[in-house]
Design a protein around this motif. Structure first.
Motif, PDB file in Angstrom:
ATOM      1  N   LYS A  38     -83.178   8.806 103.190  1.00 33.60           N
ATOM      2  CA  LYS A  38     -83.681  10.155 103.002  1.00 33.60           C
ATOM      3  C   LYS A  38     -85.069  10.191 102.359  1.00 33.60           C
ATOM      4  N   CYS A  39     -85.329   9.311 101.407  1.00 39.44           N
ATOM      5  CA  CYS A  39     -86.594   9.371 100.666  1.00 39.44           C
ATOM      6  C   CYS A  39     -86.951   7.982 100.177  1.00 39.44           C
ATOM      7  N   ILE A  40     -88.215   7.833  99.770  1.00 38.89           N
ATOM      8  CA  ILE A  40     -88.713   6.557  99.269  1.00 38.89           C
ATOM      9  C   ILE A  40     -89.816   6.832  98.258  1.00 38.89           C
ATOM     10  N   ALA A  41     -89.919   5.956  97.251  1.00 41.31           N
ATOM     11  CA  ALA A  41     -90.970   6.056  96.240  1.00 41.31           C
ATOM     12  C   ALA A  41     -91.335   4.651  95.799  1.00 41.31           C
ATOM     13  N   ALA A  42     -92.637   4.463  95.479  1.00 39.91           N
ATOM     14  CA  ALA A  42     -93.133   3.162  95.041  1.00 39.91           C
ATOM     15  C   ALA A  42     -94.164   3.373  93.949  1.00 39.91           C
ATOM     16  N   ALA A  43     -94.095   2.512  92.921  1.00 40.83           N
ATOM     17  CA  ALA A  43     -95.052   2.547  91.810  1.00 40.83           C
ATOM     18  C   ALA A  43     -95.040   1.187  91.146  1.00 40.83           C
ATOM     19  N   GLY A  44     -96.262   0.627  90.930  1.00 38.81           N
ATOM     20  CA  GLY A  44     -96.338  -0.685  90.310  1.00 38.81           C
ATOM     21  C   GLY A  44     -95.714  -1.731  91.214  1.00 38.81           C
ATOM     22  N   GLN A  45     -94.818  -2.511  90.651  1.00 38.52           N
ATOM     23  CA  GLN A  45     -94.163  -3.554  91.422  1.00 38.52           C
ATOM     24  C   GLN A  45     -92.794  -3.138  91.939  1.00 38.52           C
ATOM     25  N   PHE A  46     -92.370  -1.902  91.686  1.00 36.08           N
ATOM     26  CA  PHE A  46     -91.037  -1.455  92.069  1.00 36.08           C
ATOM     27  C   PHE A  46     -91.111  -0.449  93.211  1.00 36.08           C
ATOM     28  N   ALA A  47     -90.051  -0.444  94.015  1.00 36.90           N
ATOM     29  CA  ALA A  47     -89.869   0.536  95.075  1.00 36.90           C
ATOM     30  C   ALA A  47     -88.408   0.957  95.068  1.00 36.90           C
ATOM     31  N   ALA A  48     -88.155   2.205  95.429  1.00 34.34           N
ATOM     32  CA  ALA A  48     -86.797   2.743  95.425  1.00 34.34           C
ATOM     33  C   ALA A  48     -86.598   3.603  96.655  1.00 34.34           C
ATOM     34  N   ALA A  52     -78.201   8.603 102.389  1.00 32.10           N
ATOM     35  CA  ALA A  52     -77.094   9.536 102.553  1.00 32.10           C
ATOM     36  C   ALA A  52     -75.792   8.974 102.017  1.00 32.10           C
ATOM     37  N   ASP A  53     -75.768   7.721 101.585  1.00 26.45           N
ATOM     38  CA  ASP A  53     -74.565   7.101 101.012  1.00 26.45           C
ATOM     39  C   ASP A  53     -74.469   7.275  99.499  1.00 26.45           C
ATOM     40  N   ASP A  54     -75.227   8.208  98.925  1.00 27.16           N
ATOM     41  CA  ASP A  54     -75.210   8.524  97.487  1.00 27.16           C
ATOM     42  C   ASP A  54     -75.722   7.375  96.624  1.00 27.16           C
ATOM     43  N   LEU A  55     -76.532   6.492  97.177  1.00 30.09           N
ATOM     44  CA  LEU A  55     -77.012   5.317  96.450  1.00 30.09           C
ATOM     45  C   LEU A  55     -78.533   5.324  96.375  1.00 30.09           C
ATOM     46  N   ILE A  56     -79.039   4.661  95.329  1.00 29.08           N
ATOM     47  CA  ILE A  56     -80.473   4.397  95.155  1.00 29.08           C
ATOM     48  C   ILE A  56     -80.659   2.885  95.217  1.00 29.08           C
ATOM     49  N   HIS A  57     -81.455   2.432  96.182  1.00 33.55           N
ATOM     50  CA  HIS A  57     -81.677   0.997  96.372  1.00 33.55           C
ATOM     51  C   HIS A  57     -83.005   0.612  95.724  1.00 33.55           C
ATOM     52  N   LEU A  58     -82.982  -0.429  94.896  1.00 38.69           N
ATOM     53  CA  LEU A  58     -84.155  -0.856  94.131  1.00 38.69           C
ATOM     54  C   LEU A  58     -84.669  -2.187  94.667  1.00 38.69           C
ATOM     55  N   PHE A  59     -86.025  -2.325  94.660  1.00 39.02           N
ATOM     56  CA  PHE A  59     -86.680  -3.540  95.146  1.00 39.02           C
ATOM     57  C   PHE A  59     -87.784  -3.929  94.169  1.00 39.02           C
ATOM     58  N   ASP A  60     -87.966  -5.235  93.995  1.00 44.51           N
ATOM     59  CA  ASP A  60     -89.078  -5.807  93.237  1.00 44.51           C
ATOM     60  C   ASP A  60     -90.046  -6.407  94.256  1.00 44.51           C
ATOM     61  N   ARG A 317     -86.632   6.456 114.352  1.00 42.61           N
ATOM     62  CA  ARG A 317     -87.015   7.792 113.912  1.00 42.61           C
ATOM     63  C   ARG A 317     -87.319   7.741 112.413  1.00 42.61           C
ATOM     64  N   LEU A 318     -88.590   7.784 112.102  1.00 37.53           N
ATOM     65  CA  LEU A 318     -89.017   7.618 110.713  1.00 37.53           C
ATOM     66  C   LEU A 318     -88.819   8.916 109.938  1.00 37.53           C
ATOM     67  N   THR A 319     -88.458   8.772 108.669  1.00 38.12           N
ATOM     68  CA  THR A 319     -88.171   9.923 107.805  1.00 38.12           C
ATOM     69  C   THR A 319     -89.070   9.987 106.568  1.00 38.12           C
ATOM     70  N   CYS A 320     -89.534   8.863 106.061  1.00 38.14           N
ATOM     71  CA  CYS A 320     -90.315   8.848 104.809  1.00 38.14           C
ATOM     72  C   CYS A 320     -91.268   7.674 104.836  1.00 38.14           C
ATOM     73  N   LEU A 321     -92.292   7.761 103.954  1.00 43.93           N
ATOM     74  CA  LEU A 321     -93.344   6.749 103.927  1.00 43.93           C
ATOM     75  C   LEU A 321     -93.875   6.618 102.512  1.00 43.93           C
ATOM     76  N   ALA A 322     -94.263   5.395 102.130  1.00 45.02           N
ATOM     77  CA  ALA A 322     -94.847   5.128 100.815  1.00 45.02           C
ATOM     78  C   ALA A 322     -95.768   3.933 100.919  1.00 45.02           C
ATOM     79  N   ALA A 323     -96.746   3.864 100.000  1.00 48.29           N
ATOM     80  CA  ALA A 323     -97.717   2.766  99.963  1.00 48.29           C
ATOM     81  C   ALA A 323     -97.576   2.010  98.655  1.00 48.29           C
ATOM     82  N   ALA A 324     -97.699   0.694  98.717  1.00 45.84           N
ATOM     83  CA  ALA A 324     -97.589  -0.169  97.534  1.00 45.84           C
ATOM     84  C   ALA A 324     -98.616  -1.273  97.636  1.00 45.84           C
ATOM     85  N   ASP A 325     -98.945  -1.875  96.497  1.00 45.00           N
ATOM     86  CA  ASP A 325     -99.926  -2.956  96.462  1.00 45.00           C
ATOM     87  C   ASP A 325     -99.286  -4.261  96.925  1.00 45.00           C
ATOM     88  N   LEU A 326    -100.141  -5.177  97.331  1.00 49.41           N
ATOM     89  CA  LEU A 326     -99.690  -6.518  97.664  1.00 49.41           C
ATOM     90  C   LEU A 326     -99.392  -7.301  96.392  1.00 49.41           C
TER      91      LEU A 326
END
Length: 587
Positions: A38-48, A52-60, A317-326
């Protein structure tokens, strides 16, 4: 710079921006959720990502690790995410998530990822969340048509307003410290001030606008349902750029790609107009495009002018987009942020040290002033010389009082018979302990500081009272002694007489008896359990109830340690003789 895109097919796509943004290379494809992303957000070294499964997935993203899932406290899908990064920092400290039930949760980012607070106010799903750069408040829009302001310090809603149409997104302006915010409602993009009511600017679109983002220079870029891409000047309200057919289908999401983070971006000495303004757009047809809006603005109106630098097809079918640093850029920025933080801490410590030195200097001045206000040393010496004769006279008096004769000192010592209280001398009428035996022989009783005579009224009353008590005890002993004990029984303090037992204090004449309550010699017997023993005592019938242990009542199955009441008959009871055979059998 890398681009992250979520899709209806539960996949998360990652693309690395190479060169000057003219190439997008896929870096990973990950099944992030069991349902729609449904949604995506990225800041610093983290992305979330929220699904629709009521979960928030975290990435480093820096270490290329999957940090796992967070269970949303709200009910339903996670529909909105927003990170908060303090001013001058790089790593985010908090994460805000919105759910389909209208609740907003605040998480601690980068540590234990704990849910700090869940705020409830909206009645339907949350579409967008924006955190003020100060971190003190946040704005949220929902499907229920309301805009709410949240106090993040107290964790509650402080302001609510009903909108004319459902809002798709809300964002604070990062350049002016959050003094303005943009609100996307249907075909209108409105600008508002935090401190003033009303609308500053209203930017109209021919079709419904679905996404927007702030870009440098106080400008806003927006994507519409008809696939057009527009650039707006928020100061004048003019439309600076319009790319009519940026995508064949609707533009579902867009993200700003800072040129300073890309490998081919302009340096610090380049002018703002010469730097590329990179924006990534995602469409429902599955395509992702990279645009240089400065290049497009220089071209002919209505045409892209070669502003599309790169394009990839995800076939989803894309729903959301975010940009992060390398990862390499993340490392450099983290080091720079750490250096800035250390410098700020050192400056704060130096300032605190200066304040302490100022306080110490002020206290030293006050001490000097206090010392200067004291008398001069010569005056102090003159005062001491005047006080010397008085001190000598006082010492002489103390010596004369201390040199008392020995006999007088012996009379002042307390007697040995009883201890005297410390610090309190004896009274003048008291006598020494050696004279106590002689005083007693002469009919005098000596106490600490008190002399009493035996023929005084108080002593006579005490003696008479003692005599009465002794006489009463003797009468009670005589009454018990006349009652014979049970023959053949041994019990403590058995009564005298012929039938008396051989207990302690027993004998023919009845002697001094120490009867406990419950002894057989007393009619007020006490036992605890019925054993149905019938005995004769004082010419009366006594029914004794005793327990299976041994007690002082004389029963071999009882005990004197647990006495209980007994039924006693004081007068003789006449028992009619039984006739054998019974009367009805007689003839």
């Amino acid at each position: 710079m890398s681009i992250l895109a979520g899709s209806y097919e539960r996949f998360l796509f990652g693309y690395a921006v190479q060169g000057a943004g003219d190439e997008l290379k896929r870096s990973f494809t990950h099944a992030a959720h069991k349902g729609v992303v449904k949604c995506i957000a990225a800041a610093g070294q983290f992305a979330a990502t929220g699904g629709a499964d009521d979960l928030i997935h975290l990435f480093d993203l820096k270490n290329d690790k999957d940090l796992g899932f967070l269970m949303s406290p709200g009910e339903g899908a996670v529909t909105a995410l927003a990170f908060f990064t303090p001013a001058g920092g790089y790593a985010p400290t908090h994460l805000l998530s919105g759910s389909a039930d209208g609740s907003i949760s605040v998480w601690s980012a980068g540590g234990g990822w704990e849910c700090m607070k869940t705020m409830r106010g909206h009645r339907k799903e949350v579409y967008g969340i924006a955190v003020h750069p100060s971190g003190m408040l946040a704005l949220s829009v929902s499907r229920d048509g309301f805009l709410k302001m949240w106090d993040l310090v107290k964790g509650r809603c402080t302001y609510t307003v009903r909108l004319e149409a459902e809002a798709e997104a809300v964002h604070f302006c990062p350049e002016d410290g959050g003094a303005r915010y943009a609100l996307l409602c249907g075909t209108l993009l409105t600008l508002h001030s935090v401190g003033e009511a009303g609308t500053l600017r209203a930017l109209a679109h021919p079709r419904r606008a679905l996404c927007m983002a702030w870009v440098p220079g106080g400008r806003i870029v927006s994507g519409s349902e008809d696939g057009s891409l527009r650039l707006w000047d928020t100061q004048t309200g003019d439309e600076l750029l319009c790319i009519n057919r940026a995508h064949a289908s609707r533009i579902r999401a867009l993200a700003l790609v800072p040129s300073s983070s890309s490998s081919g971006g302009g340096g610090e000495d380049a002018a703002a107009d010469e730097e590329p303004l990179l924006v990534a757009t995602a469409s429902s047809d599955g395509s992702i495009k990279m645009w240089d809006l400065n290049k497009a603005a220089a071209a002919a109106p209505g045409s892209s002018g070669g502003a599309c630098l790169a394009e990839v097809q995800t076939r989803a079918r894309l729903t959301c987009l975010a940009a992060a640093d390398l990862p390499a850029v993340m490392q450099r920025r983290l080091q720079a942020a750490t250096k800035v933080r250390q410098q700020a801490a050192a400056a704060a410590a130096q300032q605190q040290q200066q304040q302490q030195q100022q306080q110490q200097g002020e206290s030293g001045k006050k001490r000097k002033q206090a010392d200067g206000s004291k008398a001069h040393p010569k005056q102090q010496q003159a005062e001491e010389q005047q006080q010397r004769p008085a001190k000598k006279k006082q010492k002489q008096r103390e010596q004369q009082q201390g040199a008392a004769p020995p006999a007088q000192q012996q009379q002042q010592q307390p007697g040995k018979g009883k201890t005297a209280k410390a610090g309190k001398p004896g009274k003048p009428g008291s006598k020494p302990a050696a004279a106590a035996p002689a005083a007693e022989q002469g009919g005098v009783v000596v106490h600490d500081g008190v002399v009493e005579f035996l023929d005084s009224p108080e002593q006579q009353k005490k003696a008479k009272k003692k005599q009465q008590q002794v006489a009463a005890k003797r009468r009670a002993a005589a009454q018990h002694g006349n009652r014979p004990g049970m023959p053949g029984k041994r019990f403590p303090g058995g009564g005298g007489g012929r039938g008396g037992g051989r207990g302690r204090g027993g004998g023919r004449g009845g002697g001094k008896r120490k009867l406990k309550r419950g002894a057989m010699g007393c009619c007020t017997d006490v036992c605890c359990f019925p054993c149905k023993i019938l005995q004769a005592c004082c010419d009366a019938l006594v029914v004794i109830f005793c327990c299976p242990c041994r007690c002082c009542c004389g029963c071999p199955q009882t005990s004197s340690e647990q006495p209980t009441p007994v039924v006693v008959v004081q007068q003789p009871v006449y028992v009619a003789p039984q006739h054998y055979p019974p009367p009805h059998h007689r003839k």
